[in-house]
Design an enzyme around this catalytic site. Structure first.
Site, PDB file in Angstrom:
ATOM      1  N   ALA A 191       0.865  -1.171   0.000  1.00 58.86           N
ATOM      2  CA  ALA A 191       0.000   0.000   0.000  1.00 58.86           C
ATOM      3  C   ALA A 191       0.907   1.228   0.000  1.00 58.86           C
ATOM      4  O   ALA A 191       2.076   1.133   0.358  1.00 58.86           O
ATOM      5  CB  ALA A 191      -0.852  -0.003   1.263  1.00 58.86           C
ATOM      6  N   GLY A 228       0.494  -5.150   0.652  1.00 60.48           N
ATOM      7  CA  GLY A 228      -0.673  -5.135  -0.241  1.00 60.48           C
ATOM      8  C   GLY A 228      -0.355  -5.699  -1.608  1.00 60.48           C
ATOM      9  O   GLY A 228      -1.247  -6.227  -2.292  1.00 60.48           O
ATOM     10  N   GLU A 244      -0.805  -9.282  -1.270  1.00 60.64           N
ATOM     11  CA  GLU A 244      -2.247  -9.534  -1.115  1.00 60.64           C
ATOM     12  C   GLU A 244      -2.940  -9.495  -2.484  1.00 60.64           C
ATOM     13  O   GLU A 244      -3.788 -10.341  -2.786  1.00 60.64           O
ATOM     14  CB  GLU A 244      -2.846  -8.531  -0.130  1.00 60.64           C
ATOM     15  N   GLU A 251       4.238  -5.849   7.120  1.00 57.38           N
ATOM     16  CA  GLU A 251       3.438  -4.816   7.796  1.00 57.38           C
ATOM     17  C   GLU A 251       3.826  -4.636   9.269  1.00 57.38           C
ATOM     18  O   GLU A 251       3.768  -3.530   9.794  1.00 57.38           O
ATOM     19  CB  GLU A 251       1.947  -5.186   7.706  1.00 57.38           C
TER      20      GLU A 251
HETATM   21  N1  T1G Z   1       4.701   3.416   0.078  1.00 57.83           N
HETATM   22  C1  T1G Z   1       5.189   4.635  -0.279  1.00 57.83           C
HETATM   23  N2  T1G Z   1       6.494   4.870  -0.645  1.00 57.83           N
HETATM   24  C2  T1G Z   1       7.310   3.803  -0.653  1.00 57.83           C
HETATM   25  C3  T1G Z   1       6.869   2.494  -0.289  1.00 57.83           C
HETATM   26  C4  T1G Z   1       5.499   2.325   0.075  1.00 57.83           C
HETATM   27  N3  T1G Z   1       4.996   1.132   0.395  1.00 57.83           N
HETATM   28  N4  T1G Z   1       7.928   1.662  -0.379  1.00 57.83           N
HETATM   29  C5  T1G Z   1       8.976   2.413  -0.795  1.00 57.83           C
HETATM   30  N5  T1G Z   1       8.616   3.687  -0.956  1.00 57.83           N
HETATM   31  C6  T1G Z   1       9.464   4.795  -1.429  1.00 57.83           C
HETATM   32  C7  T1G Z   1      10.573   5.160  -0.452  1.00 57.83           C
HETATM   33  O1  T1G Z   1      10.129   6.073   0.501  1.00 57.83           O
HETATM   34  C8  T1G Z   1      11.622   5.764  -1.376  1.00 57.83           C
HETATM   35  O2  T1G Z   1      11.217   7.068  -1.684  1.00 57.83           O
HETATM   36  C9  T1G Z   1      11.471   4.928  -2.632  1.00 57.83           C
HETATM   37  O3  T1G Z   1      10.158   4.339  -2.571  1.00 57.83           O
HETATM   38  C10 T1G Z   1      12.480   3.811  -2.743  1.00 57.83           C
HETATM   39  O4  T1G Z   1      12.440   3.052  -1.551  1.00 57.83           O
HETATM   40  C11 T1G Z   1      -2.826  -3.123   3.197  1.00 57.83           C
HETATM   41  C12 T1G Z   1      -1.067  -2.105   5.069  1.00 57.83           C
HETATM   42  C13 T1G Z   1      10.358  -2.011  -1.678  1.00 57.83           C
HETATM   43  C14 T1G Z   1      12.148  -3.220  -0.534  1.00 57.83           C
HETATM   44  O5  T1G Z   1       6.420  -2.262   3.985  1.00 57.83           O
HETATM   45  O6  T1G Z   1      10.622  -2.244   2.025  1.00 57.83           O
HETATM   46  O7  T1G Z   1       0.862  -2.862   2.251  1.00 57.83           O
HETATM   47  O8  T1G Z   1      13.105   8.284  -0.696  1.00 57.83           O
HETATM   48  O9  T1G Z   1      14.769   3.569  -0.781  1.00 57.83           O
HETATM   49  O10 T1G Z   1      16.043   0.136  -0.848  1.00 57.83           O
HETATM   50  O11 T1G Z   1      -1.716  -4.928   3.967  1.00 57.83           O
HETATM   51  O12 T1G Z   1      11.211   0.338  -0.160  1.00 57.83           O
HETATM   52  O13 T1G Z   1      13.088   7.770  -3.141  1.00 57.83           O
HETATM   53  O14 T1G Z   1      11.452   9.425  -2.169  1.00 57.83           O
HETATM   54  O15 T1G Z   1      13.397   1.770   0.307  1.00 57.83           O
HETATM   55  O16 T1G Z   1      15.257  -0.446  -3.193  1.00 57.83           O
HETATM   56  C15 T1G Z   1       3.933  -2.824   3.085  1.00 57.83           C
HETATM   57  C16 T1G Z   1       8.145  -0.958   2.080  1.00 57.83           C
HETATM   58  C17 T1G Z   1       3.216  -1.523   3.149  1.00 57.83           C
HETATM   59  C18 T1G Z   1       7.469  -2.252   1.857  1.00 57.83           C
HETATM   60  C19 T1G Z   1      12.664  -1.196  -1.947  1.00 57.83           C
HETATM   61  N6  T1G Z   1       5.114  -2.675   2.266  1.00 57.83           N
HETATM   62  N7  T1G Z   1       9.218  -0.708   1.125  1.00 57.83           N
HETATM   63  O17 T1G Z   1      13.815  -0.920  -1.206  1.00 57.83           O
HETATM   64  O18 T1G Z   1      14.264   1.472  -2.029  1.00 57.83           O
HETATM   65  S1  T1G Z   1       1.818  -1.641   4.238  1.00 57.83           S
HETATM   66  C20 T1G Z   1       6.291  -2.395   2.803  1.00 57.83           C
HETATM   67  C21 T1G Z   1      10.395  -1.376   1.214  1.00 57.83           C
HETATM   68  C22 T1G Z   1       0.692  -2.557   3.374  1.00 57.83           C
HETATM   69  C23 T1G Z   1      -1.493  -3.738   3.331  1.00 57.83           C
HETATM   70  C24 T1G Z   1      -0.515  -2.992   4.150  1.00 57.83           C
HETATM   71  C25 T1G Z   1      11.477  -0.964   0.260  1.00 57.83           C
HETATM   72  C26 T1G Z   1      11.606  -1.865  -0.979  1.00 57.83           C
HETATM   73  P1  T1G Z   1      12.280   8.197  -1.940  1.00 57.83           P
HETATM   74  P2  T1G Z   1      13.779   2.471  -0.908  1.00 57.83           P
HETATM   75  P3  T1G Z   1      14.952   0.039  -1.849  1.00 57.83           P
END
Ligand code: T1G
Length: 697
Positions: free
Chosen positions: A62, A101, A104, A124
């Site tokens: 998400a 998500g 999912e 999450e």
């Molecule tokens: N939402 C918004 N921005 C995100 C994002 C996300 N989920 N993931 C990454 N970014 C942005 C980050 O801030 C950065 O921005 C750029 O992308 C690159 O990220 C309903 C509730 C995917 C493994 O927890 O673990 O889904 O600084 O530097 O090292 O059940 O990003 O360039 O402006 O980290 O290559 C669950 C979170 C969400 C994954 C890539 N998902 N992301 O790593 O790049 S909750 C996560 C990561 C959810 C549902 C629920 C990592 C990555 P900027 P980065 P990276």
């Protein structure tokens, strides 16, 4: 530009998402996905549907930024259920990461294929959340409740092979044309028809699975909000139908999303991704090539730094001024490899291959061709200046000369060379091969190229680098002084060490300050204080710590410090002798001892941190309040779910903190409790450190 597209290929609808950087499920992506799924499923011409992403990854979850905004339809649970309800078979084609998500959505599909390099997970919990779009009900149906629970409670992704073996995906593909592979697989799904994950049964589980998990998280996820709710949801998946399970999942998800813990963890997530944004350093700033790294000083830190650089792929030369020191360094490095092998992190073969890039000597000429030199010798200015003078003579022009000093003036060290523009502070944290934090200290003359190269080095080492200015103790240790000071005063005023430690531990710190002192070694802090000429002229200032050090009670390494330690144990036991010593010292200093409650302990230790942090921001030593939060959550055991000291201050409200600090000033004196002007200003206009950061941009 719309982030979602639909293309018809031989009666197969190819839905592709293109929303950089990580195809997060923003409102626009959700809207496009829902529209095209409904369109394709209703289209009689369409026999199968494939969902794929452009760019470097499948959907990474998400859009976390939208959690602080009013929710907008279509909501993700509805999209996932709509995909599952398709009469037309739907395939997800995964590359990079399918997280949260994103996984999912993939589990809403009837089939999943993935590149061998793909990673799949539900992280999450790392954001204080739980999978809120049916993940807690779908994953147990695909991989079983036990594995589902482990994946959700650890937040760690699994590889494509493990996902195939577990039944999470249907095929691992090795191809440069994932879209082609998706269309090929979709074609085979036409005859098979849709397979609705929601209708799959959850396999039997051991009776004590959930009880065991609860016992486990009580230890591992101490005080965290969402893990228990994850267990609740997965437990329900074994007891009730899909819809009822999802209903409870949604309620518990909302509880988590609105919890201060999730706000703190989301703050930490973005704060760690903001540290790289240094105003005068851009993508265009030249980065030097680093191939050979020389590390000076083969002590615990030097050997740990050398080990980290070796594992990151650099050629490493370890230099120490005597054979004995070198042998100790070599032994430490081999011990670290043995530990890595024992934990399955590295193979014997890889170790031997890596060690080929290590050389050791006591000869300065052997570092003359190094691209980067990291000095990790004794924390003494005279010694450091002598070493840098020597490096200035022998090292090639353009080499970066870095000091691992944890407190000393980087400009004064640089002044010992004729190339201050190439001098920088690289403050590693102990143990250097484990701690993710690196304070990057820019001196007055340090060039942008050297800073850009240090940021690149940090990423290569798999660490988080925070660029800070030069002052005593930089950001972390400077703030630690006020935290430690209050601990020392509280000891003299009546709070036993074990009470202070328990209060701060229960509040969320990884360890109490007295146990940390014993772990780090009370001699280290003592020697650093002996070096200083600007310490407050107050007999109470670090009095107990100095007395213990002067008695040779250095902590764990001597079996006695503030606490006593059984042979081979790290378990601290209060020592009545120490309490007698403290009581006597209170009397000597004329301090009347009193009962001190938990609230006062927390406020004095944590508000001291916040006040010093605000002064550091005022002086521009830290670029952002969120940088300070990254330093304290990654370097000093500050609870990540509280976001860091500055984020925590915002949750308490700056006006309350400022008022309390003023009370402490009146009670304990302005020498230690003069409020920061920035804090006074923000408190006065109802501001916050988050706003300060926004305006600082
Ligand atoms: N939402 C918004 N921005 C995100 C994002 C996300 N989920 N993931 C990454 N970014 C942005 C980050 O801030 C950065 O921005 C750029 O992308 C690159 O990220 C309903 C509730 C995917 C493994 O927890 O673990 O889904 O600084 O530097 O090292 O059940 O990003 O360039 O402006 O980290 O290559 C669950 C979170 C969400 C994954 C890539 N998902 N992301 O790593 O790049 S909750 C996560 C990561 C959810 C549902 C629920 C990592 C990555 P900027 P980065 P990276």
């Amino acid at each position: 530009m719309k982030p979602v597209h639909l293309e018809l290929r031989d009666n197969i609808a190819l839905i592709s998402i293109d929303s950089p950087p990580v195809n997060a499920l923003s409102h626009a992506v959700r809207d496009g996905l829902m529209r095209f799924i409904e369109q394709a499923d209703a289209d009689a011409e369409v026999n199968a549907i494939a969902i794929i992403c452009d760019g470097r990854t499948f959907i990474a979850g998400a859009d976390i930024r939208e959690f602080d905004m009013p929710p907008q339809a279509p909501h993700l649970p509805d999209i996932v259920d709509r995909i599952d309800a398709c009469e037309t078979p739907v395939v997800a084609a995964i590359h990079g990461t399918a997280l949260g998500g994103g996984l999912e959505v993939a589990m809403g599909c009837h089939y999943r294929i993935a590149l061998a390099s793909a990673k799949l997970g539900l992280p999450e919990v790392l954001l204080g959340l739980l999978p809120g779009a049916s993940g807690t009900q779908r994953l147990p149906r695909l991989v079983g409740a036990e594995m589902a629970l482990n994946m959700m409670l650890s937040g760690k992704p699994i590889g494509a092979k493990a996902a195939l073996d577990a039944g999470l995906i249907d095929e691992v593909v090795t191809t440069d044309d994932l879209a082609g592979a998706a269309l090929e697989f979709a074609a085979t799904a036409i005859d098979k028809g849709p397979r609705h994950v929601r209708d799959l049964p959850v396999a039997e589980v051991a009776d004590d699975l959930f009880e065991k998990s609860r016992i486990n998280i009580a230890k591992k996820a101490r005080g965290l909000f969402s893990p228990e709710r994850i267990i609740r949801c997965v437990e329900l998946s074994t007891q009730v139908g899909y819809d009822e399970g999802c209903k409870v999942e949604r309620e518990l998800f909302m509880e988590c999303k609105d919890s201060p813990q999730s706000a703190g963890l989301r703050h930490a997530f973005f704060a760690e991704r903001t540290v790289n944004k240094v105003p005068d350093i851009s993508k265009e700033t030249k980065v030097k090539n680093i191939d050979k790294v020389a590390v000076l000083g083969a002590g615990t830190m030097g050997a740990g730094i050398a080990y980290s650089c070796l594992n990151a792929g650099y050629n490493v030369h370890l230099l120490d001024n005597n054979e004995e020191g070198l042998e100790r360094g070599r032994a430490t490095i081999h011990k670290l490899f043995a530990g890595g092998i024992a934990r399955g992190k590295i193979s014997e073969e890889k170790k031997l291959e890596t060690l080929e890039r290590l050389s050791l000597s006591a000869d300065y000429d052997d570092v003359s061709d190094a691209d980067l030199v990291i000095e990790a010798v004794f924390e003494n200015m005279a010694i450091k200046k002598e070493v840098f003078g020597k490096l200035d003579e022998v090292c090639k022009q353009g080499a970066i000369l870095a000091s691992n000093t944890s407190t000393l003036d980087v400009d004064e060290i640089a002044a010992a060379t004729k190339r201050p523009q190439d001098v920088i502070g690289l403050h590693f944290f102990s143990p250097a091969h484990i701690m993710r934090l690196l304070e990057i200290i820019r001196g007055k003359e340090t060039s942008a190229e050297v800073i850009a190269t240090s940021l690149r080095l940090t990423k290569t080492l798999g660490k988080i680098g925070v660029v800070v200015g030069n002052c005593f103790g930089f950001v972390g240790n400077r703030m630690l002084y006020s935290y430690g000071r209050e601990n020392q005063f509280l000891l003299l005023e009546g709070a036993p060490p074990e009470q202070i430690d328990k209060v701060l531990y229960d509040w969320g710190m990884a360890m109490g300050p007295n146990a940390v002192g014993d772990l780090a070694g009370l001699d280290v802090g003592y020697k650093a204080r002996q070096e200083r000429t600007d310490l407050p002229d107050d007999p109470r200032f670090y009095r107990i710590a100095d007395m213990l050090a002067e008695l040779g009670r250095y902590g764990q390494k001597t079996g006695k410090g503030m606490y006593i330690y059984e042979e081979g144990s790290r378990q601290p036991t209060p020592d009545p002798q120490v309490q007698i010593m403290i009581d006597k010292e209170s009397r000597t200093l004329g301090i009347e001892r009193r009962d001190i409650d938990a609230e006062e302990i927390i406020e004095r230790c944590i508000y001291g941190l916040i006040n010093e942090g605000a002064k550091i921001l005022e002086e521009g030593i830290a670029l952002r309040a969120s940088d300070i939060d990254v330093i304290w959550t990654n370097g000093y055991g500050f609870p990540r779910h509280r976001g860091g000291p500055m984020h925590y201050a915002d949750t308490v409200e700056l006006a309350k903190i400022y008022a309390r600090i003023c009370e402490f000033r009146d009670q304990f004196g302005a020498e230690f409790w003069e409020p920061s002007e920035l804090l006074a200003e923000l408190a006065g206009n109802g501001g916050s450190f988050a706003e300060f950061d926004k305006n600082a941009k």
